[in-house]
Write a protein that holds these residues in place. Structure first.
Motif, PDB file in Angstrom:
ATOM      1  N   MET A   1       0.781  -1.042  -0.107  1.00 60.36           N
ATOM      2  CA  MET A   1       0.146  -0.042  -0.071  1.00 60.36           C
ATOM      3  C   MET A   1       0.953   1.444   0.068  1.00 60.36           C
ATOM      4  O   MET A   1       1.782   1.519   1.105  1.00 60.36           O
ATOM      5  N   PRO A   2       0.755   2.087  -0.752  1.00 64.26           N
ATOM      6  CA  PRO A   2       1.613   3.501  -0.963  1.00 64.26           C
ATOM      7  C   PRO A   2       1.366   4.339   0.022  1.00 64.26           C
ATOM      8  O   PRO A   2       0.053   4.265   0.627  1.00 64.26           O
ATOM      9  N   THR A   3       2.317   5.073   0.672  1.00 65.45           N
ATOM     10  CA  THR A   3       2.140   5.806   1.951  1.00 65.45           C
ATOM     11  C   THR A   3       1.769   7.149   1.195  1.00 65.45           C
ATOM     12  O   THR A   3       2.126   7.558   0.012  1.00 65.45           O
ATOM     13  N   GLU A   4       1.001   7.984   1.855  1.00 62.99           N
ATOM     14  CA  GLU A   4       0.584   9.373   1.705  1.00 62.99           C
ATOM     15  C   GLU A   4       1.595  10.098   1.589  1.00 62.99           C
ATOM     16  O   GLU A   4       2.687  10.276   2.397  1.00 62.99           O
ATOM     17  N   THR A   5       1.695  10.998   0.476  1.00 67.62           N
ATOM     18  CA  THR A   5       2.608  12.258   0.381  1.00 67.62           C
ATOM     19  C   THR A   5       2.406  13.411   1.354  1.00 67.62           C
ATOM     20  O   THR A   5       1.392  13.759   1.097  1.00 67.62           O
ATOM     21  N   LEU A   6       3.253  13.633   2.063  1.00 62.53           N
ATOM     22  CA  LEU A   6       3.300  14.952   2.901  1.00 62.53           C
ATOM     23  C   LEU A   6       3.962  15.869   2.491  1.00 62.53           C
ATOM     24  O   LEU A   6       5.215  15.571   2.117  1.00 62.53           O
ATOM     25  N   HIS A   7       3.652  17.152   2.558  1.00 62.31           N
ATOM     26  CA  HIS A   7       4.343  18.305   2.118  1.00 62.31           C
ATOM     27  C   HIS A   7       4.669  18.991   3.304  1.00 62.31           C
ATOM     28  O   HIS A   7       3.927  19.233   4.413  1.00 62.31           O
ATOM     29  N   LYS A   8       5.805  19.836   3.167  1.00 63.09           N
ATOM     30  CA  LYS A   8       6.013  20.731   4.197  1.00 63.09           C
ATOM     31  C   LYS A   8       5.525  22.145   4.122  1.00 63.09           C
ATOM     32  O   LYS A   8       5.526  22.839   2.958  1.00 63.09           O
ATOM     33  N   PHE A   9       4.962  22.912   5.139  1.00 59.29           N
ATOM     34  CA  PHE A   9       4.634  24.181   5.326  1.00 59.29           C
ATOM     35  C   PHE A   9       4.906  24.872   6.222  1.00 59.29           C
ATOM     36  O   PHE A   9       5.318  24.509   7.305  1.00 59.29           O
ATOM     37  N   MET A  10       5.102  26.236   6.200  1.00 61.55           N
ATOM     38  CA  MET A  10       5.681  27.356   6.939  1.00 61.55           C
ATOM     39  C   MET A  10       4.437  28.005   7.464  1.00 61.55           C
ATOM     40  O   MET A  10       3.481  28.423   6.586  1.00 61.55           O
ATOM     41  N   VAL A  11       4.233  28.278   8.749  1.00 59.22           N
ATOM     42  CA  VAL A  11       3.053  29.071   9.301  1.00 59.22           C
ATOM     43  C   VAL A  11       3.436  30.252   9.927  1.00 59.22           C
ATOM     44  O   VAL A  11       4.267  30.021  11.170  1.00 59.22           O
ATOM     45  N   TYR A  12       3.253  31.398   9.484  1.00 59.99           N
ATOM     46  CA  TYR A  12       3.553  32.472  10.384  1.00 59.99           C
ATOM     47  C   TYR A  12       2.209  33.259  10.978  1.00 59.99           C
ATOM     48  O   TYR A  12       1.161  33.295   9.882  1.00 59.99           O
TER      49      TYR A  12
END
Length: 112
Positions: A1-12
């Motif tokens: 089962m493929p893993t979900e791609t997670l993206h990085k985000f900056m929160v200001y």
């Protein structure tokens, strides 16, 4: 089962500058920190902390002025990040200036 791609985000998330905001921040800070620790433990938040005023660099620890929050997180999409930001007590109780919050995808130059 493929893993979900997670993206990085900056929160200001800067605080409101209105009178009483700092006191409001302090009144809900314990709950915010408890919730934030859970976000760290779950892997959503990778690094984060309080933003300080420029004058705070030279100030004693008890005199540092908190002026907002900044964190880097991982999520499947920006909508997930927005939902989590909007559920934070600082957002709900009017500590963060919601019109000035910035959520941006990032591609770090160094790994996490």
């Amino acid at each position: 089962m493929p893993t979900e791609t997670l993206h990085k985000f900056m929160v200001y998330a800067p605080d409101f500058t209105a009178e009483g905001t700092f006191e409001k921040r302090l009144s809900v800070r314990a709950e915010h920190l408890k919730e934030f620790k859970a976000k760290i433990d779950s892997g959503f938040v990778r690094v984060g902390g309080v933003l300080l005023s420029a004058e705070s660099i030279a100030a004693e620890a008890t005199d540092k002025k908190m002026v907002g929050s900044l964190f880097i997180c991982e999520a499947k999409d920006i909508e997930e990040v927005k939902k989590i930001v909007e559920s934070d007590i600082y957002y709900q109780k009017g500590v963060w200036d919601v019109d000035r919050i910035v959520i941006s995808p990032i591609l770090p130059a160094v790994g996490f």
